[in-house]
Write a protein that holds these residues in place. Structure first.
Motif, PDB file in Angstrom:
ATOM      1  N   LEU A 183      18.760  -7.619   0.500  1.00  0.00           N
ATOM      2  CA  LEU A 183      19.843  -8.544   0.851  1.00  0.00           C
ATOM      3  C   LEU A 183      20.003  -8.624   2.364  1.00  0.00           C
ATOM      4  CD1 LEU A 183      22.303 -10.226  -0.265  1.00  0.00           C
ATOM      5  CD2 LEU A 183      23.647  -8.145   0.022  1.00  0.00           C
ATOM      6  N   GLU A 184      19.944  -7.461   3.007  1.00  0.00           N
ATOM      7  CA  GLU A 184      20.192  -7.421   4.444  1.00  0.00           C
ATOM      8  C   GLU A 184      19.022  -7.953   5.250  1.00  0.00           C
ATOM      9  OE1 GLU A 184      22.884  -6.734   6.157  1.00  0.00           O
ATOM     10  OE2 GLU A 184      24.009  -6.492   4.294  1.00  0.00           O
ATOM     11  N   THR A 185      17.800  -7.639   4.793  1.00  0.00           N
ATOM     12  CA  THR A 185      16.642  -8.017   5.598  1.00  0.00           C
ATOM     13  C   THR A 185      15.970  -9.273   5.068  1.00  0.00           C
ATOM     14  OG1 THR A 185      15.112  -6.748   4.233  1.00  0.00           O
ATOM     15  CG2 THR A 185      16.172  -5.581   6.051  1.00  0.00           C
ATOM     16  N   GLY A 186      16.307  -9.653   3.865  1.00  0.00           N
ATOM     17  CA  GLY A 186      15.656 -10.817   3.269  1.00  0.00           C
ATOM     18  C   GLY A 186      14.253 -10.509   2.775  1.00  0.00           C
ATOM     19  N   SER A 187      13.858  -9.232   2.841  1.00  0.00           N
ATOM     20  CA  SER A 187      12.498  -8.885   2.426  1.00  0.00           C
ATOM     21  C   SER A 187      12.529  -8.050   1.148  1.00  0.00           C
ATOM     22  CB  SER A 187      11.803  -8.098   3.545  1.00  0.00           C
ATOM     23  OG  SER A 187      10.724  -7.374   2.997  1.00  0.00           O
ATOM     24  N   ALA A 188      12.016  -8.619   0.083  1.00  0.00           N
ATOM     25  CA  ALA A 188      11.976  -7.875  -1.175  1.00  0.00           C
ATOM     26  C   ALA A 188      11.042  -6.678  -1.062  1.00  0.00           C
ATOM     27  CB  ALA A 188      11.527  -8.794  -2.311  1.00  0.00           C
ATOM     28  N   ALA A 189       9.977  -6.842  -0.254  1.00  0.00           N
ATOM     29  CA  ALA A 189       9.026  -5.737  -0.098  1.00  0.00           C
ATOM     30  C   ALA A 189       9.713  -4.545   0.561  1.00  0.00           C
ATOM     31  CB  ALA A 189       7.828  -6.186   0.734  1.00  0.00           C
ATOM     32  N   PHE A 190      10.542  -4.841   1.575  1.00  0.00           N
ATOM     33  CA  PHE A 190      11.283  -3.764   2.225  1.00  0.00           C
ATOM     34  C   PHE A 190      12.261  -3.125   1.231  1.00  0.00           C
ATOM     35  CE2 PHE A 190      14.844  -2.221   4.913  1.00  0.00           C
ATOM     36  CZ  PHE A 190      14.141  -1.212   5.555  1.00  0.00           C
ATOM     37  N   GLY A 191      12.843  -3.967   0.401  1.00  0.00           N
ATOM     38  CA  GLY A 191      13.737  -3.460  -0.630  1.00  0.00           C
ATOM     39  C   GLY A 191      13.017  -2.484  -1.543  1.00  0.00           C
ATOM     40  N   LEU A 192      11.821  -2.889  -1.941  1.00  0.00           N
ATOM     41  CA  LEU A 192      11.014  -2.030  -2.809  1.00  0.00           C
ATOM     42  C   LEU A 192      10.777  -0.674  -2.144  1.00  0.00           C
ATOM     43  CD1 LEU A 192       9.368  -1.976  -5.433  1.00  0.00           C
ATOM     44  CD2 LEU A 192       7.418  -2.767  -4.112  1.00  0.00           C
ATOM     45  N   LEU A 193      10.460  -0.741  -0.864  1.00  0.00           N
ATOM     46  CA  LEU A 193      10.195   0.471  -0.110  1.00  0.00           C
ATOM     47  C   LEU A 193      11.426   1.379  -0.096  1.00  0.00           C
ATOM     48  CD1 LEU A 193       7.568   1.097   1.409  1.00  0.00           C
ATOM     49  CD2 LEU A 193       8.788   0.561   3.529  1.00  0.00           C
ATOM     50  N   MET A 194      12.588   0.775   0.111  1.00  0.00           N
ATOM     51  CA  MET A 194      13.815   1.572   0.147  1.00  0.00           C
ATOM     52  C   MET A 194      14.124   2.153  -1.237  1.00  0.00           C
ATOM     53  SD  MET A 194      14.585   1.751   3.180  1.00  0.00           S
ATOM     54  CE  MET A 194      16.133   2.635   3.048  1.00  0.00           C
ATOM     55  N   GLY A 195      13.805   1.386  -2.283  1.00  0.00           N
ATOM     56  CA  GLY A 195      13.993   1.899  -3.639  1.00  0.00           C
ATOM     57  C   GLY A 195      13.156   3.152  -3.845  1.00  0.00           C
ATOM     58  N   LEU A 196      11.907   3.083  -3.407  1.00  0.00           N
ATOM     59  CA  LEU A 196      11.012   4.238  -3.526  1.00  0.00           C
ATOM     60  C   LEU A 196      11.535   5.402  -2.689  1.00  0.00           C
ATOM     61  CD1 LEU A 196       7.564   2.422  -3.297  1.00  0.00           C
ATOM     62  CD2 LEU A 196       8.390   3.753  -5.238  1.00  0.00           C
ATOM     63  N   ALA A 197      11.958   5.097  -1.465  1.00  0.00           N
ATOM     64  CA  ALA A 197      12.424   6.157  -0.569  1.00  0.00           C
ATOM     65  C   ALA A 197      13.646   6.858  -1.155  1.00  0.00           C
ATOM     66  CB  ALA A 197      12.757   5.570   0.797  1.00  0.00           C
ATOM     67  N   SER A 198      14.542   6.087  -1.744  1.00  0.00           N
ATOM     68  CA  SER A 198      15.736   6.712  -2.313  1.00  0.00           C
ATOM     69  C   SER A 198      15.333   7.616  -3.481  1.00  0.00           C
ATOM     70  CB  SER A 198      16.741   5.657  -2.753  1.00  0.00           C
ATOM     71  OG  SER A 198      16.229   4.919  -3.839  1.00  0.00           O
ATOM     72  N   GLY A 199      14.299   7.200  -4.226  1.00  0.00           N
ATOM     73  CA  GLY A 199      13.803   8.040  -5.319  1.00  0.00           C
ATOM     74  C   GLY A 199      13.255   9.363  -4.794  1.00  0.00           C
ATOM     75  N   VAL A 200      12.505   9.293  -3.702  1.00  0.00           N
ATOM     76  CA  VAL A 200      11.958  10.517  -3.100  1.00  0.00           C
ATOM     77  C   VAL A 200      13.109  11.434  -2.690  1.00  0.00           C
ATOM     78  CG1 VAL A 200      10.657  11.458  -1.158  1.00  0.00           C
ATOM     79  CG2 VAL A 200       9.856   9.380  -2.303  1.00  0.00           C
ATOM     80  N   ALA A 201      14.118  10.846  -2.043  1.00  0.00           N
ATOM     81  CA  ALA A 201      15.252  11.647  -1.577  1.00  0.00           C
ATOM     82  C   ALA A 201      15.956  12.323  -2.761  1.00  0.00           C
ATOM     83  CB  ALA A 201      16.231  10.771  -0.810  1.00  0.00           C
ATOM     84  N   MET A 202      16.197  11.548  -3.814  1.00  0.00           N
ATOM     85  CA  MET A 202      16.867  12.121  -4.981  1.00  0.00           C
ATOM     86  C   MET A 202      16.009  13.201  -5.614  1.00  0.00           C
ATOM     87  SD  MET A 202      19.766  10.827  -5.036  1.00  0.00           S
ATOM     88  CE  MET A 202      20.337  11.549  -6.576  1.00  0.00           C
TER      89      MET A 202
END
Lengths: 311, 506, 392
Positions: free
Chosen positions: A60-79
């Motif tokens: 939503l913030e960056t307009g990039s779904a690919a970046f969103g995907l990356l953040m989704g993965l990163a949050s999974g790693v963190a959890m």
């Protein structure tokens, strides 16, 4: 009413079932890896929500779904790292910690959503369909196989990948040993905690991906977006007897039964008053299968048992 | 080769090892002998890096070593065969061997491992197929796989913790051949056992532990079973028992064509026929897991009978539940005293009335009568010399031998004429075992019919009038005490030959 | 020891995560006014709708993300109340400031059920009828809602609104304990015979009927899909009204109805929309908060959408034709005045088009034929004067 059996409706229903199966498949595959290493994570739902929100908000913030995907993965790693710390390092009771992770994910994503986003705002998700050009030339079967978005193919590709990881690599061998008999693995110098941590991180990353797939596919976020899918994914791991192909079969079955119930309502085969019962079909089916396979063939012997050397 | 000096290890409330010195020479089998809790396991766990000593030092092959984890032990050249095998059941032999080897992120390439396993098995006569899953293997094979795992890692000192406990006599013979090959190769062995015959046979040197301290060092040539037992227990022990001849009476327990399924649905007891008459002890012997447990559970009513029949005191059991079967006159000493025989968090008195709690005089008008219970338990504690501070002590705080005495007291004092006794002396000290053997013989002389199930061949041979050997759920043979020899029974236990020697066998 | 460690850990994680998200949202913090709502400018939506939201935005943005971590530590629901209490208009307080509290099941900005009430209360704050209000939203667990209702009554709020038909049970127990406090409960038509309970409801079938009439004129395939949550209450009323209206307008129109069995399952709502489209639907509608999944699918496939409960135009400016909007402020205003006058309850209000409690808001960005708009107005008039019936 009699339209239901036309080929195009059947194809559409199956395609819909495949789409519905994707979040289940990703989350359950990941959970299967964790469980093979002997760690139960009941917090899959919470991690999915966090993955979904991270992906949605970043997109939503960056307009990039690919970046969103990356953040989704990163949050999974963190959890994953957090859950490993709780269960592997601190030996907390796995069932309770998982519930904690779920409640945390549910409340936290809701809070952030309200504060940072507010009203549901549509985003352009990951709508890229890499094989769409094939679908046109190959008729209806092509539509079924080639009309999906990238993450659908990723999810199904991960089935053989996870299978290969578990059965063919040294890491997979260690995962299986650690989930069955951690003491034995320990006496041979395998780092039980290390392997379990890695397996948990893999599992949570896939749960994060599952959430991201959900949010990016629909292009929206809302409180409790996952609506219990994480818990069903855990059931599907048992359903699939801890094997990737079994998990895939369960996910597809669940997705297709859901989409069939929807389609039967559209076609007026099932009327509104029956629908509330029909909507339970996937859940009822799962319970039945779980009862039938209650022998738990293939359940890792050390599942939920924290590892300590003195036991 | 190995020198452990001044090893002391304390646990809260106990000193498990106190100033223990222990030396192993290359090519030598050095036995650690002692009762349960004497500190043998602690000592070898220190050697293998599972515990850390509070005091003392370890020297291996001339240089001091700090073994802080099992992997360090393996790297140093020390291997261990645990009593409970450290094998992953769902993996193959080759996969088990491969664990901990190879690059963590690489492919698991089992080909060279298979080849090397074949070479090593060839060299030491250990017949193991690298592609068999552990769960498919018999106990003896698993042990060979364990030894193979250690040899693959080229250990020069191998610790074997009670390796014979799970083996049949012929398997023990095979194991000893292998062990001799290993010592001939210059490796050192630490052998842990409490079976004196075996210790006399295999050891080059013997170190005896008692209460965490070294109580004697000797060699087989300089010692006898009696002297070893004396060092273990600290007082003379009687080995030979005289059993009075007596003519058995009426059949009290009859098992006819019994078929029972095991936990996994397999046929665990296969057309078994057994008679036990008043005034005799019938011993059922066999390697663990050959249907004895299922047989006992079926008789007492804990396990469903697929077909066949059980008669107690001449009457067929119609309602196979423990309560009903007990009411018909059968008492039962289960094989796991802590799991099935008693409730650890109950007091001694409560455990003593666990069967009769709903009978007068322990219950009146639906209420427990504590006076009667107290009276009764005081009496039993005295009669069976149960060593407990008082009858309201929690049972789990007693020693294994005393817990077993609580179970025995409860079961033997209830007036039942038939006794079903499973593994009565497993894991308890020699003194308590002696006492229980004595009690069994007293019951026999009082005309009770006793079915004794045990994996301890010496025990069964010493006590039973007749022996029934079970193998894979079937009766392999029946032998009377006079005719039985260790060799012959051992063969039967491993499924070789079927014989019917005693004419009196039912 | 252990649980506390776990707890600390969760807090630590929360802080880390908050940082990460705050990192993402930096632009947002810099320009709070510009970012949050791209929609309002073009939108016809009346002031009451958007104004409160904008007022909120800066307030929330001020709090740096890191500080939200400790907030989560305590029960987050309760925490929100004080925040709102700082809300506007305090200086305007008359002699006796009239205080209202709302307890609602979903988020206050759900573009649906809860938001409709949230907007209404804000409208009354703007008009000065209410001096102060607090809201506890997201209490889909009835016990939590009960606790919140009792808490507000105890704090001496003049009017406590239990905005959820599932809250009837707790309310019936709580209201008699606070005879000086007025309660309003909806959507419901029962006051339990208590003198201090109002109930309010809405004829959502009326707007559904109008939406149906319009939809039947815009469909080209003559297939319309409806997505409901569970076949009860407000959602069922709307769905049935819609189907009746559509077939009344054009008997050849086929209305397919799907209930997904969940108020929350956005993904299932999306697939329900897909199923409708695969069966030929070119117009969709739906009720409850999970429809945000369906609107995305509608947008993707260029299929028209009709909304209800709130103006759903922001969910798809190219496809949303009209939304039935609830203006609870119409009812609420009457309730507030009656409470001020000393009547604390005993009456049931049902909103219809009359008095403006129901409103059909068209999307100005859509090119809707004038005759269709006219037929909508005619239908509203007909429903109001009784010449048309929804069959409910």
């Amino acid at each position: 009413m009699n339209d239901f059996f036309t080929v195009s409706i059947i194809i559409a229903t199956l395609a819909s079932g495949i789409r519905l199966a994707v979040p289940f498949l990703l989350a359950a595959l990941g959970e299967a890896v964790g469980q093979r290493a002997g760690v139960l994570n009941l917090g899959v739902e919470g991690v999915m929500l966090i993955g979904a929100f991270s992906a949605y908000y970043a997109a939503l913030e960056t307009g990039s779904a690919a970046f969103g995907l990356l953040m989704g993965l990163a949050s999974g790693v963190a959890m994953g790292l957090v859950y490993a710390l709780i269960t592997v390092v601190m030996h907390a009771e796995q069932g309770i910690s998982g519930i904690g992770i779920y409640l945390f994910g549910l409340g936290f994503t809701d809070l952030l959503f309200q504060k940072q986003v507010g009203t549901p705002k549509p985003i352009s998700g990951l709508q890229a369909k890499p094989f769409d050009w094939l679908a046109e030339d190959t008729g209806r079967a092509g539509e079924l196989l080639f009309s999906h978005t990238v993450l659908t193919y990723v999810a199904f590709l991960l089935v053989p990948v996870v299978y290969w990881l578990i059965t063919r690599t040294t890491f997979g061998l260690n995962v299986r040993a650690v989930g069955e008999n951690p003491q034995a693995a320990d006496t041979l110098g395998v780092s039980v905690n290390g392997i379990r941590t890695a397996a948990i991180v893999i599992g949570n990353t896939m749960a994060g991906l599952a959430g991201a797939a959900l949010a990016l596919e629909i292009g929206i976020f809302q409180q409790n977006l996952t609506a219990g899918r994480g818990f069903i994914a855990i059931a599907l791991v048992y359903f699939g007897a801890w094997r990737p192909v079994g998990v895939m079969a369960g996910s597809l079955l669940f997705g297709i039964v859901s989409s069939t119930v929807l389609q039967l309502q559209v076609q007026d085969v099932i009327s509104g008053s029956v629908s509330s019962i029909a909507n339970m079909a996937p859940a009822v089916l799962t319970v039945i299968v779980l009862v039938v396979v209650s022998r738990r063939i293939g359940q890792p012997a050390a599942l939920t048992r924290p590892f300590t050397r003195d036991s | 080769m190995l020198e452990m000096q001044g090893i002391t290890k304390r646990f809260p409330g106990v000193v498990a090892n106190e100033d223990v010195d222990f030396t192993v020479l290359p090519g030598q089998v050095h036995t650690l002998l002692g009762e349960n809790g004497a500190g043998k396991s602690t000592l070898v766990k220190i050697l293998y890096g599972l515990y850390h000593p509070d005091e003392g030092s370890i020297t291996f092959e001339g240089s001091p070593v700090n073994i802080y984890s099992p992997s360090v032990a393996i790297r140093t050249g020390i291997g261990m065969i645990h009593q409970h095998f450290m094998l992953v059941d769902t993996l193959t032999v080759a996969e088990n061997v491969a664990l901990g080897l190879g690059k963590p992120l690489g492919l698991a390439n089992l080909q060279p491992i298979r080849r090397r396993i074949r070479e090593v098995s060839e060299e030491f006569g250990l017949h193991v197929d690298p592609d068999t899953y552990i769960w498919q293997m018999a106990v003896g094979e698993r042990q060979r796989a364990e030894i193979l795992k250690a040899l693959y890692r080229n250990v020069r000192l191998l610790v074997l913790d009670e390796p014979t406990a799970v083996l049949t006599p012929p398997e023990v013979t095979d194991l000893f051949v292998t062990l001799r090959q290993l010592t001939a190769d210059g490796r050192g062995l630490v052998f842990i056992s409490h079976k004196l015959n075996e210790v006399m046979e295999i050891s080059d040197e013997i170190t005896v532990l008692r209460d965490g301290k070294v109580s004697g060092r000797t060699t087989p040539a300089e010692s006898s079973r009696e002297s070893l037992a004396m060092m273990m227990v600290g007082r003379p022990v009687e080995f030979t028992r005289t059993i009075a001849d007596q003519t058995p009476g009426e059949p009290k327990l009859e098992v006819q064509n019994l078929r029972v399924r095991g936990d996994r649905g397999e046929l665990a007891v296969h057309d078994v026929n057994i008679d036990v008459r008043a005034g005799e002890i019938v011993g059922i012997v066999g390697v663990s897991g050959n249907g004895q447990r299922e047989l006992a559970e079926a008789i007492i009513g804990l396990r469903e009978i697929e077909s066949g029949q059980v008669n107690v005191d001449g009457d067929p059991v119609k309602t196979p539940t423990p309560k009903h079967v007990r009411a018909m006159g059968l008492a039962y000493v289960p094989e796991e005293r802590m799991k099935y025989g008693s409730i650890g968090d109950f007091t001694v008195a409560e455990n003593l009335i666990l069967v009769d709690y709903d009978q007068a005089p322990y219950v009146r008008n639906g209420l427990l009568s504590f006076n009667s219970i107290e009276e009764r338990s005081e009496q039993l504690v005295g009669d069976y010399s149960i060593r407990t501070p008082n009858t309201s002590t929690l049972t789990r705080k007693l020693s294994g031998g005393n817990i077993q005495k609580v179970v025995i007291a409860r079961e033997f004092s209830g007036g039942a004429e038939t006794l079903l006794v499973a593994q009565p002396t497993r894991g308890i000290d020699i003194g308590a075992a002696e006492y229980i053997h004595e009690q069994l013989l007293i019951q026999r002389s009082q005309g009770k019919a006793i079915l004794l199930i045990s994996e301890d061949l010496d025990e069964v041979m010493a006590l039973s009038d007749r022996l029934v050997v079970m193998y894979e759920g079937s009766v392999m043979g029946r032998v009377s005490r006079e005719e039985a020899t260790i060799e012959q029974v051992g063969l039967l236990m491993s499924g070789v030959g079927e014989l019917e020697i005693s004419p009196v066998a039912g | 020891m252990k649980p506390r460690l776990v707890f600390k850990l969760l807090l630590a994680l929360l802080a880390v995560f908050a940082l990460a998200v705050a990192g993402c949202g930096n632009d947002d913090d810099d320009a709070p006014a510009a970012e949050p709502a791209p929609a309002p400018a073009e939108e016809e939506a009346p002031m009451e709708e958007e104004a409160p939201m904008e007022e909120e935005a800066p307030m929330e943005e001020e709090a740096p993300m890191e500080e939200e971590a400790p907030m989560e530590e305590e029960a987050p629901m309760e925490e929100e109340a004080p925040m709102e209490e700082e809300a506007p208009m305090e200086e305007e307080a008359p002699m006796e400031p009239f205080r209202v509290a709302v307890v609602a099941p979903s988020a206050s900005n759900d573009l649906a059920f809860t938001q409709s009430m949230f907007d209404a209360v804000n409208a009354l704050v703007d008009s000065g009828q209410i001096a102060e209000f607090a809201i506890t939203d997201g209490t889909f667990i009835v016990e939590d809602a009960g606790a919140a209702i009792r808490g507000y009554a105890d704090e001496g709020y003049d009017l406590v609104i239990a905005h959820g038909s599932q809250y009837g049970g707790p309310l019936q127990e709580i209201a008699p304990d606070f005879p000086d406090v007025s309660f309003a409960w909806g959507t419901a038509v029962d006051t339990f015979g208590l003198p201090n309970v109002y109930s309010y409801s809405v004829r959502s079938d009326l707007g559904g009927y109008v939406n149906g009439v319009v939809a039947a004129q815009l469909t080209e395939s003559n297939v319309i899909g409806v997505i409901g949550p569970i076949e009860v209450g407000d959602a069922k009323l709307y769905v049935d009204g819609f189907a009746t209206g559509a077939t009344a307008q054009n008997p050849d129109v086929e209305v397919n109805i799907v209930y997904t069995g969940s108020f929350a399952d956005v993904a299932l709502a999306a697939e329900a929309a897909q199923s409708h489209i695969s069966a030929g639907a070119d117009v969709l509608t739906g009720s409850a908060q999970m429809v945000v999944g369906a609107t995305g699918v509608a947008q993707e496939n260029g299929v028209l959408w009709f909304g209800t409960q709130a103006n759903q135009t922001p969910l798809g400016e190219d496809i949303v034709v009209a939304s039935q909007v609830y203006r609870w402020e119409v009812v609420l205003s009457q309730v507030v005045e009656q409470v001020k006058a000393g009547t604390l309850g005993g009456e049931t209000f049902i909103m219809t088009f009359e008095g403006g409690g129901l409103d059909i808001q068209f999307n100005d960005a859509m090119d809707i034929p004038a005759d269709v708009l006219a037929s909508a107005q005619a239908t509203i008039d007909g429903l109001s004067d009784g010449s048309i019936s929804t069959g409910q």
